[in-house]
Scaffold this motif. Structure first.
Motif, PDB file in Angstrom:
ATOM      1  N   GLU A 120     -20.665   8.577  77.680  1.00  0.00           N
ATOM      2  CA  GLU A 120     -20.784   9.900  78.321  1.00  0.00           C
ATOM      3  C   GLU A 120     -19.436  10.607  78.325  1.00  0.00           C
ATOM      4  OE1 GLU A 120     -23.221  10.292  81.806  1.00  0.00           O
ATOM      5  OE2 GLU A 120     -22.213  12.126  82.456  1.00  0.00           O
ATOM      6  N   ILE A 124     -18.443  14.349  76.842  1.00  0.00           N
ATOM      7  CA  ILE A 124     -17.755  15.400  77.613  1.00  0.00           C
ATOM      8  C   ILE A 124     -16.460  15.813  76.905  1.00  0.00           C
ATOM      9  CG2 ILE A 124     -16.621  15.928  79.831  1.00  0.00           C
ATOM     10  CD1 ILE A 124     -19.609  15.703  80.201  1.00  0.00           C
ATOM     11  N   GLY A 139     -16.213  17.258  83.360  1.00  0.00           N
ATOM     12  CA  GLY A 139     -17.616  17.604  83.190  1.00  0.00           C
ATOM     13  C   GLY A 139     -18.504  16.430  83.518  1.00  0.00           C
ATOM     14  N   LEU A 141     -22.862  15.169  82.847  1.00  0.00           N
ATOM     15  CA  LEU A 141     -24.197  15.470  82.347  1.00  0.00           C
ATOM     16  C   LEU A 141     -25.172  15.447  83.515  1.00  0.00           C
ATOM     17  CD1 LEU A 141     -24.211  13.390  79.029  1.00  0.00           C
ATOM     18  CD2 LEU A 141     -23.552  15.779  79.393  1.00  0.00           C
ATOM     19  N   CYS A 306     -31.325  16.811  79.521  1.00  0.00           N
ATOM     20  CA  CYS A 306     -29.872  16.681  79.528  1.00  0.00           C
ATOM     21  C   CYS A 306     -29.196  18.039  79.507  1.00  0.00           C
ATOM     22  CB  CYS A 306     -29.375  15.851  78.345  1.00  0.00           C
ATOM     23  SG  CYS A 306     -27.618  15.505  78.480  1.00  0.00           S
ATOM     24  N   MET A 308     -25.353  20.026  81.076  1.00  0.00           N
ATOM     25  CA  MET A 308     -23.938  19.671  81.313  1.00  0.00           C
ATOM     26  C   MET A 308     -23.271  20.781  82.112  1.00  0.00           C
ATOM     27  SD  MET A 308     -20.911  19.106  78.490  1.00  0.00           S
ATOM     28  CE  MET A 308     -21.142  20.730  77.793  1.00  0.00           C
ATOM     29  N   GLY A 355     -25.965  10.389  78.457  1.00  0.00           N
ATOM     30  CA  GLY A 355     -24.951  10.603  77.427  1.00  0.00           C
ATOM     31  C   GLY A 355     -25.312   9.973  76.096  1.00  0.00           C
TER      32      GLY A 355
END
Ligand SMILES: *Cc1c(COP(=O)(O)O)cnc(C)c1O
Length: 476
Positions: A120, A124, A139, A141, A306, A308, A355
């Protein structure tokens, strides 16, 4: 009796389970490779009846067959090449692999030190580079842009009122946020959830170039004069109704001048950044935002769900969300190590491995191939726009600026009749399994709306769909 009940929950026969699992995998692959044969279809009543959870447990092998026969065929149909409804992503074959691995790992990605945290973080980091956010930007998710917006605006509120707001609440201070009149409902919901009240989200009039900036400045001045606290402006990169983009550079200038947090709702449109010229020009200035919300499940085609949120300033991100009781204290070694923990960046403590499916898509296809699919979607929307203009009586309701094409099947009719016709055509084509358009109401008339976030759509699909609209118009 006790022995009978305690069979445990792992397969009694690994061989039988392996065989059943392979059958499920084959069923999934068969459906995936024949995506064009699987439009949306209503779920038959007898199938719905079989969904009821009654009677004795059926065991794993019967379940495998049930999954393939009764569940797999009845999705949203957004994996079909002529699905243009709402803004739905269409999934990726590698999602099937990554979801299988993620389910087997069953990682909780709230924090700690394990592989899913690193994949993940890699996602990011990659996104931070794509959007030109500085090193150290943070960041996480999330389920989607709706949740990302809550997180971003919560951080904006902490900047405006100080971290004390987490304890004391807003007291008598009236925060005010600003967005174009066509802003997605997710921003309104976030403002409501944060207790600011959607009356304090000012709807700024829009032109084809996005928010009217003079009107925005006047609104900020009026609110200040009235003793309120203007705190954030929300720019839209890809409006849900027409695919429009705010001028993010000018918004960033204005946000700096007035001390406002600039949040960008780029749910799908942010990814125009990967599509090359001319499409990436639509999001110029996105690198200047304080926060960005976007989705991988729409225009990055990754399986649901998903989204972000990215924040320019990690300290501001942490200030709004970090809070760990002693049982969650980090350690300098062992599984409880690692920093940051994603739970310090958002609402969720326990978090799935979102991720991995993004990481898998990026590793398998790379940003260039994904970007080419995004550019092609814009070209398909333009193609649809040309066909609409070339078909007698059809007309565009707005210029095609990115991947959305909004049109009416018969511009000669009065608004009420157009609305009825376009609504009927959308329903007829959905039920016939030909194509999925959704609808949107503009200036009092309901129009047909195609949002092309579908990597399976080819030029022939566009031509077939518009011809079908034309036939449906005549056949009503
Ligand atoms: C879809 C969308 C949202 C909401 O995102 P979710 O991922 O559905 O929560 C917000 N803004 C825009 C512009 C959208 O298209």
């Amino acid at each position: 009796m006790t022995d009978d009940r305690l069979q445990g929950l792992d397969p009694a026969s690994p061989d039988a389970f392996r065989k059943a699992a392979h059958q499920v995998l084959d069923g999934c692959l068969d459906q995936l490779f024949a995506a064009g044969d699987h439009p949306w279809q209503p779920v038959p009543a007898d199938v719905v009846a079989r969904y009821a959870i009654t009677g004795p447990a059926m065991g794993e092998e019967a379940l495998a067959a049930r999954l393939v026969q009764d569940v797999l065929p009845y999705g949203t149909g957004n994996t079909h090449p002529r699905f243009f409804g709402w803004v739905h992503g269409t999934g990726l074959a590698v999602g099937l692999m990554s979801e299988l691995v993620a389910a087997t790992m069953n990682a909780n990605v709230g924090g700690r030190d394990h592989g899913a945290v690193y994949t993940e973080r890699a996602v990011i980091d990659w996104a931070r580079g794509v959007f030109g956010f500085p090193q150290g930007a943070s960041g996480v998710l999330v389920s989607g842009t709706s949740q990302a917006t809550v997180i971003a605006l919560a951080a904006a509120r902490v900047r405006a009122l100080g971290a004390g707001v987490r304890k004391t609440g807003q007291g008598g201070q009236q925060l005010v946020a600003y967005a174009g009149a066509g802003v997605h409902n997710a921003t309104k919901k976030a403002i409501e959830l944060l207790g600011i009240g959607s009356d304090h989200l000012r709807a700024i009039p829009e032109t084809d170039q996005g928010m009217d900036l003079a009107a925005l400045q006047a609104a900020v001045a009026a609110d200040r004069a009235a003793g309120a606290v203007p705190f954030a402006v929300v720019g839209t990169a890809g409006s849900v109704d027409l695919g429009r983009f705010d001028d993010l550079n000018r918004l960033a200038d204005l946000a700096a001048e007035h001390g406002l947090w600039l949040h960008v709702d780029g749910a799908f449109g942010a990814w125009a950044r990967l599509a090359g010229a001319p499409w990436d020009g639509l999001v110029a200035g996105i690198e200047r935002a304080d926060s960005l919300a976007c989705d991988f499940h729409k225009w990055m085609y990754v399986p649901y769900d998903c989204g972000m949120v990215l924040l320019r300033n990690e300290a501001e991100h942490r200030a709004a969300f970090a809070a760990r009781p002693s049982y969650l204290q980090g350690q300098d070694r062992g599984l409880a190590g690692g920093d940051p923990w994603f739970c310090d960046y958002g609402i969720d403590l326990s978090r799935g491995n979102r991720g991995l499916k993004v990481w898998a898509a990026l590793m398998a296809y790379g940003p260039d191939r994904l970007g080419a699919a995004i550019a092609d979607n814009c070209e398909r929307a333009a193609q649809m726009g040309h066909l609409v203009q070339a078909t007698p009586h059809m007309a565009l309701m707005a210029p095609v600026v990115s991947n959305l094409c909004v049109f009416t099947a018969d511009a000669r009719l009065a608004p009420a009749e157009q609305s009825a016709l376009n609504t009927r055509i959308a329903q007829d084509l959905q039920l016939a399994g030909i194509a999925v358009f959704s609808t949107v109401t503009l200036n009092g008339a309901t129009a047909l709306r195609a949002a092309i976030t579908n990597h399976r759509t080819r030029p022939a699909d566009i031509a077939l769909a518009i011809a079908a609209v034309d036939r449906a118009r005549q056949g009503g």
